[in-house]
Scaffold this motif. Structure first.
Motif, PDB file in Angstrom:
ATOM      1  N   GLY A  11     -40.829 -34.362  -2.112  1.00  0.00           N
ATOM      2  CA  GLY A  11     -39.501 -34.135  -1.545  1.00  0.00           C
ATOM      3  C   GLY A  11     -38.475 -34.075  -2.655  1.00  0.00           C
ATOM      4  O   GLY A  11     -38.809 -34.216  -3.829  1.00  0.00           O
ATOM      5  N   ALA A  12     -37.233 -33.840  -2.255  1.00  0.00           N
ATOM      6  CA  ALA A  12     -36.183 -33.693  -3.253  1.00  0.00           C
ATOM      7  C   ALA A  12     -35.817 -35.046  -3.837  1.00  0.00           C
ATOM      8  O   ALA A  12     -35.733 -36.042  -3.128  1.00  0.00           O
ATOM      9  CB  ALA A  12     -34.963 -33.043  -2.623  1.00  0.00           C
ATOM     10  N   VAL A  13     -35.623 -35.064  -5.149  1.00  0.00           N
ATOM     11  CA  VAL A  13     -35.157 -36.273  -5.830  1.00  0.00           C
ATOM     12  C   VAL A  13     -33.787 -35.968  -6.395  1.00  0.00           C
ATOM     13  O   VAL A  13     -33.608 -34.964  -7.081  1.00  0.00           O
ATOM     14  CB  VAL A  13     -36.124 -36.658  -6.972  1.00  0.00           C
ATOM     15  N   THR A  14     -32.818 -36.806  -6.073  1.00  0.00           N
ATOM     16  CA  THR A  14     -31.495 -36.597  -6.648  1.00  0.00           C
ATOM     17  C   THR A  14     -31.246 -37.660  -7.698  1.00  0.00           C
ATOM     18  O   THR A  14     -31.742 -38.785  -7.603  1.00  0.00           O
ATOM     19  CB  THR A  14     -30.397 -36.679  -5.586  1.00  0.00           C
ATOM     20  N   LEU A  15     -30.457 -37.292  -8.680  1.00  0.00           N
ATOM     21  CA  LEU A  15     -30.142 -38.268  -9.710  1.00  0.00           C
ATOM     22  C   LEU A  15     -29.315 -39.400  -9.116  1.00  0.00           C
ATOM     23  O   LEU A  15     -29.449 -40.553  -9.521  1.00  0.00           O
ATOM     24  CB  LEU A  15     -29.397 -37.596 -10.861  1.00  0.00           C
ATOM     25  N   ALA A  16     -28.467 -39.060  -8.128  1.00  0.00           N
ATOM     26  CA  ALA A  16     -27.715 -40.129  -7.457  1.00  0.00           C
ATOM     27  C   ALA A  16     -28.690 -41.093  -6.783  1.00  0.00           C
ATOM     28  O   ALA A  16     -28.491 -42.305  -6.773  1.00  0.00           O
ATOM     29  CB  ALA A  16     -26.763 -39.536  -6.433  1.00  0.00           C
ATOM     30  N   GLY A  17     -29.750 -40.547  -6.244  1.00  0.00           N
ATOM     31  CA  GLY A  17     -30.761 -41.394  -5.636  1.00  0.00           C
ATOM     32  C   GLY A  17     -31.446 -42.283  -6.652  1.00  0.00           C
ATOM     33  O   GLY A  17     -31.954 -43.358  -6.312  1.00  0.00           O
ATOM     34  N   LEU A  18     -31.492 -41.845  -7.903  1.00  0.00           N
ATOM     35  CA  LEU A  18     -32.057 -42.685  -8.957  1.00  0.00           C
ATOM     36  C   LEU A  18     -31.008 -43.653  -9.499  1.00  0.00           C
ATOM     37  O   LEU A  18     -31.286 -44.408 -10.424  1.00  0.00           O
ATOM     38  CB  LEU A  18     -32.562 -41.814 -10.114  1.00  0.00           C
ATOM     39  N   GLY A  19     -29.795 -43.599  -8.946  1.00  0.00           N
ATOM     40  CA  GLY A  19     -28.722 -44.475  -9.418  1.00  0.00           C
ATOM     41  C   GLY A  19     -28.040 -43.944 -10.661  1.00  0.00           C
ATOM     42  O   GLY A  19     -27.471 -44.715 -11.429  1.00  0.00           O
ATOM     43  N   LEU A  20     -28.097 -42.647 -10.880  1.00  0.00           N
ATOM     44  CA  LEU A  20     -27.495 -42.067 -12.083  1.00  0.00           C
ATOM     45  C   LEU A  20     -26.280 -41.243 -11.692  1.00  0.00           C
ATOM     46  O   LEU A  20     -26.257 -40.621 -10.634  1.00  0.00           O
ATOM     47  CB  LEU A  20     -28.499 -41.165 -12.792  1.00  0.00           C
TER      48      LEU A  20
END
Lengths: 193, 911
Positions: free
Chosen positions: B885-894
């Motif tokens: 699925g899609a990974v967002t940098l915001a989702g990584l806390g960045l």
């Protein structure tokens, strides 16, 4: 008003008894049509069984009754239905609409679509009168192979168009065609006449 | 020609300045100097056959089909001339094929030459039926071919990218595709190769067997302008013939450009999208996302019937009546703070744990008896709405839910942005236009990567740059867009944009004060505190015009329709005057007075148990600034009503799911970034006529405004937005009422900056404070999202090496409207980590190796590419499609401007 007038009337009846009847004994005896009668369509095959239809939709375009629906598809090396790039993935003729004019036959660029003499196009279910590709495709003759399969008669589609008419003219193939394809209504394929 | 030809051209009216008088086919005509003969003929209604000529491309004279006979000074030119390259002149006499047998014979000869090697495969060619070669062979060719020899053949079709297929046999070497790529798009991936009879179109790959694909965001335009079937698209290949398609004009729904498109459809499904012709907006070009992403309306995940969560905790199909009743009663209870968890779903005791797992089975209406009762409903409509739908949402929130808690910004946002929108965008009408960009002396883009985020704007900027406009980009590295628009980069560190704007190079600062200068600011400005304020200050200082270019199609409309927490429809602020006026127009006694929460605050409040319900439109959770918080909020909310086209990540949390129509099944208006209303009619009406219904592919769904209207009726409120037309009319009647002096844009250090909005910038306080460069160790804000010690240690350790992240989204990154488009996905730019050579050396990274990009909540493995970034800055795409699925940098806390850790992985084989 003479006394024999009544008998004279019966004279018509008696004389008619010895004439040829005009009624048909259908369906016990099938009517034989003229050879070029516009009956049910048929999607022809190349001599190796590949379909001639390329899905170009020109028949659908030519149709004045909007009875034909075609969707093209992409041949791949793994799954090949016709020589060349394109084949008819969906092919439907709606016999509720078809008027048998034969313009589709004239439009067909590959001689894929022709008409048989079969005229028994009646049913009690409207849905069944939409003939799909399975019902329209010509039967497999000996030597033919059910697609999908690779091209057996040449390297590309050019070979098919160049050699195809030759193959069709070969007497053995022609005999098979006469045997196999029900040009006469009611005839069982392969049954000697 | 019904007019009698004027023979006496010596007399007649005087010739206007800059014009010449000539005779074409015995008609005397005045033409502006420099006009091509072929255009003058067009104006007279004389069609000269042509292939290479295109009004938006430079003349080439490549195909020679447009030969005409030309007479200058009473003497015939010795040979027929190409009318597409020759300009008009005084006293010229032109005879086209209409009047000149010589021209006619010449054209027939050219046509015969072009057809020598052209295959006879019109029946299977996608262009057949709309093919200029086919048509003109009929109109200006010989009836019979004299060519009996073998034709030249090539292997076909040749994929030159995942989306574009090349058939070299059909090509007539008109060079429209190469000229488009070179002149308009600036992507030189397709060229003319070889010489003589072997001349052909190709790419580096077709020429040498290896090399780059035809990789361009605009490759689809070459397919559309190809005058033969040499370039075809993989997605439309053999799907249909042009003569059984219905063409309907529409508007691009994937970005804020408002580009005109033409949708061709058949049996209830769109088969292709073509660029429409609108000289004021997109000219004749669109990007590949707009062109090729349309199958989402037929995707398997479409919702076509309302879903209601039943007693068993599962979603079941329900009738509209039942679903609307249920949604209305739940929302009324949530609004009034009544206990709504009579639903037999189990109370979830462990919810606030640190590990938040996906559990689609659990219901959202769980009980929070120990806290004070929740009250209120927040609305997240999403950024893809038409103006009418956004207006319905805005009205629904104020009237039916009695709140200003509505925010259409499903992305990074800030209170500062609200100020900016109120001051510079809301209710301003048509502002900077595409034409203004073309005429501007100087353009500065801020927080906007035009090619990725507004591709049609990019094409205009490139056109402008070719005509002499200086296009400057405030960014981090020389991206393709920078290079293709003239190469002016104002480089700054991520997060340092406001300072860079305050200290622009003198020449640029001076250029911006000249009339016609334009500053384009992207929605990403919200990621950098103080940037909107700096842009506003710059505009005030220099007098340059400011335009706000969001990514999504509905953002501008949502601003004007009042789908924001601090703005009412028509750019009205939430003050007493505007509320009173609006209340009387809407026929209610009063409207909610307190400014609402923004999206992050709504989610925080829901997660913290303050808000009882959420109404969620087309929002993708991964796109929100803090996906973890969003999931937590959806889990914690008692009532979740989702209005969606397709199953999304919200669906498992929803109590009621109401299906809404995709853009092809409704009418409406997209207000593009210019503020221009782009009205469109229904493309496929599934309810009317058999054409939309045959095949069963088009489901009957309703636009958001209709669904909300009926839902409101169930809540005893009338919205009067039954149809888009009614909603649009009401919005127009409301008009615009901007405050006479808009409030200033308050940056983070402004004394008036309200406390609640200050931290709303990006996700939680956690990441927000992490984003401040020096303050890594002092993070001690209590956040609603628990970040455990390990994660924090990862963030604050010295291992990050002082790296800072620059990021934005790429055009094709697996958005929810890109489902079922494998060919399009194949043309996406590969996601890569970019660093400067010096930084790469320091971190021991090598080009094309896989490196690990790590944030507090996870990591991402991407290949490294070297670029001209500032020292210690890392660029990575903000959203990456991974197998899971899609990974967002915001989702990584960045965040953009925040710290990041990059390590080279020493087993480069893992990708």
């Amino acid at each position: 008003m003479g006394m024999f007038d009544g008998l004279a009337g019966f004279g018509v009846t008696f004389s008619t008894m010895f004439r040829k009847v005009v009624t048909e004994d259908y369906p016990r005896v099938k009517k034989v049509t003229a050879p070029r009668y516009h009956g049910r369509h048929q999607l022809n095959r190349h001599p190796d069984g590949l379909e001639k239809c390329v899905g170009c939709e020109l028949c659908a375009w030519a149709c004045p009754a909007d009875a034909i629906y075609v969707e093209g598809g992409d041949n791949t090396d793994e799954e090949r239905y016709s020589p060349g790039e394109r084949y008819g993935a969906i092919y439907q003729i709606n016999y509720l609409r078809c008027i048998g004019c034969g313009l589709c036959i004239e439009a067909c660029p590959t001689r894929s679509l022709t008409m048989t003499n079969e005229y028994e196009l009646a049913d009690d279910d409207r849905q069944d009168l939409i003939y799909d590709k399975e019902r329209l495709l010509a039967p497999l003759l000996p030597g033919m192979e059910q697609p999908p399969h690779p091209m057996r008669l040449g390297e590309d589609e050019q070979d098919y168009y160049v050699q195809g008419p030759e193959m069709a003219r070969r007497p053995d193939v022609q005999d098979q065609v006469r045997e196999e394809i029900p040009m006469t209504p009611g005839a069982v394929p392969g049954e000697a006449r | 020609m019904t007019q009698a030809p004027e023979k006496t051209d010596a007399e007649g009216p005087p010739i206007r300045e800059g014009h010449v008088r000539l005779t074409i086919d015995d008609q005397v005509v005045d033409a502006p100097q420099g006009e091509l003969i072929i255009r003058t003929c067009e104006r007279l209604g004389i069609v000269v056959p042509r292939f290479c000529d295109h009004p938006l491309l430079d003349p080439a004279g490549a195909c020679r089909q447009c030969l005409v006979e030309v007479e200058m000074g009473g003497r015939k030119m010795p040979k027929p001339q190409a009318s597409c390259t020759m300009t008009v002149a005084q006293d010229m006499v032109v005879n086209t094929q209409m009047t000149s047998p010589v021209a006619d014979k010449a054209q027939q000869g050219v046509m015969e030459l072009l057809l020598i090697n052209h295959p006879l495969d019109c029946p299977i060619c996608d262009k057949g039926g709309e093919c200029p070669l086919q048509n003109q062979a009929m109109s200006s060719g010989r009836a019979e071919s004299r060519f009996v020899e073998e034709k030249r053949t090539f292997a076909k079709p040749l994929p030159i990218s995942d989306e574009v297929l090349l058939d070299r046999e059909r090509c007539v070497l008109c060079q429209r595709c190469t000229r488009f790529s070179r002149q308009i798009a600036g992507d030189q991936f397709i060229e003319l190769l070889e010489r003589g009879a072997h001349q052909q179109i190709g790419t580096e790959e077709t020429a040498f067997g290896e090399g780059e694909d035809f990789q361009s965001y605009f490759s689809g335009n070459t397919i559309q302008i190809c005058p033969v079937g040499a370039l075809t698209s993989a997605s439309y290949r053999f799907r249909s013939r042009p003569f059984d398609l219905v063409s309907t004009a529409g508007v691009a729904e994937h970005d804020s450009s408002g580009a005109a498109v033409r949708r061709d459809w058949r049996r209830g499904a769109v088969t292709r999208v073509l660029a429409g012709d609108d000289p004021e907006v997109n000219e004749e070009w669109i990007d590949d996302k707009t062109r090729f992403a349309f199958r989402y309306a037929q995707a398997a995940g479409r919702i076509t019937r309302p879903l209601v969560r039943g007693d068993d905790g599962e979603l079941h199909e329900a009738s509209w009546t039942d679903a609307l009743e249920r949604a209305a009663s739940l929302l009324v209870a949530a609004r009034d703070g009544e206990v709504v968890s009579e639903a037999p779903s189990q109370t979830l005791s462990v919810r606030n744990g640190t590990s938040i797992t996906e559990d689609s089975g659990d219901s959202a209406d769980d009980e929070e008896t120990e806290r004070e009762p929740k009250r209120g409903v927040g609305v997240l409509p999403g950024g893809r709405l038409t103006v009418e739908d956004a207006y319905a949402y805005a009205k629904f929130a104020r009237l039916a839910l009695g709140t200003n808690d509505i925010d259409a910004r499903a992305r990074a946002h800030s209170g500062e942005e609200l100020d900016f929108l109120a001051a510079h965008v809301a209710g301003t009408g048509l502002g900077v236009t595409y034409a203004d960009l073309e005429e501007a002396s100087t353009v500065l883009t801020v927080a906007l990567e035009v090619e990725e985020e507004a591709p049609v704007v990019f094409l205009r900027l490139r056109k402008a740059a070719r005509q002499g406009t200086a296009v400057h980009h405030l960014g981090q590295w020389s991206t393709p867009a920078v290079v293709k628009t003239g190469g002016h980069l104002v480089a700054c560190a991520p997060g340092g944009e406001p300072a860079a704007l305050d200290a622009l190079p003198d020449a640029l600062a001076e250029a911006l004060t000249r009339p016609g200068a334009v500053v384009l600011v992207g929605e990403r400005a919200a990621e950098v505190p103080g940037l909107y304020a700096a842009v506003s200050a710059l505009a005030g200082r220099s007098g340059a015009k400011v335009a706000w270019i969001p990514r999504r199609a509905g953002e501008r409309g949502a601003v004007d329709a009042g789908a924001l927490p601090t703005l009412l429809p028509g750019g009205r602020p939430i003050d007493d005057v505007a509320r009173a006026q609006l209340a009387s127009t809407w026929g209610v006694t009063e409207l909610p007075a307190t400014p609402g929460r923004d999206a992050a605050a709504i989610l925080r409040a829901a997660a913290a148990g303050e808000l009882a319900g959420l109404v969620v439109g087309g929002v993708e959770i991964a796109d929100l600034p803090d996906p973890v918080l969003a999931r937590e909020a959806l889990r914690a909310a008692d009532v979740v009503v989702s209005l969606e086209q397709a199953h999304s990540e919200v669906t498992p949390y929803a109590d009621v799911v109401l299906p809404v129509a995709p853009v092809v099944n409704k009418s409406g208006t997209f207000r593009n970034w210019e503020g221009r209303d782009r009205r469109f009619a229904t493309t496929i009406d599934p309810s009317g006529g058999s054409s939309g219904r045959v095949g069963g592919t088009a489901a009957i769904t309703l636009p958001d405004c209709r669904v909300l209207d009926t839902l409101a009726v169930e809540m005893d409120v009338d919205l009067f937005t039954q149809t888009p037309e009614v909603a649009a009319a009401e919005l127009e009647r409301l008009g615009v009422a901007r405050p006479a002096r808009p409030a200033p844009v308050r940056g983070p250090d402004h004394p008036d900056r309200p406390e609640g909005h200050h931290a709303a910038l990006v996700v939680t306080e956690e990441e927000y404070l992490v984003a401040t460069p020096a303050g890594l160790a002092e993070v001690d804000v209590v956040s609603v999202v628990e970040v455990d010690d390990e994660e924090r240690a990862a963030t604050t350790s010295d291992a990050d090496g002082g790296l800072r992240l620059a990021t934005w989204r790429q055009l094709l990154d697996g958005g929810s409207l890109l489902v079922d488009e494998p060919e399009l996905a194949g043309t996406a730019r590969p996601p890569k980590i970019r660093v400067s050579t010096a930084t790469a050396q320091r971190l021991d990274l090598h080009e094309d190796d896989v490196a690990t990009l790590a944030g507090p909540r996870g990591e991402l493995h991407l290949e490294v590419e070297l670029a001209d970034l500032p020292v210690d800055v890392v660029w990575a795409p903000a959203r990456v499609v991974e197998p899971g699925g899609a990974v967002t940098l915001a989702g990584l806390g960045l965040t953009h401007g925040g710290p990041v850790r990059v390590t080279g992985s020493h087993d480069g084989s893992q990708r």
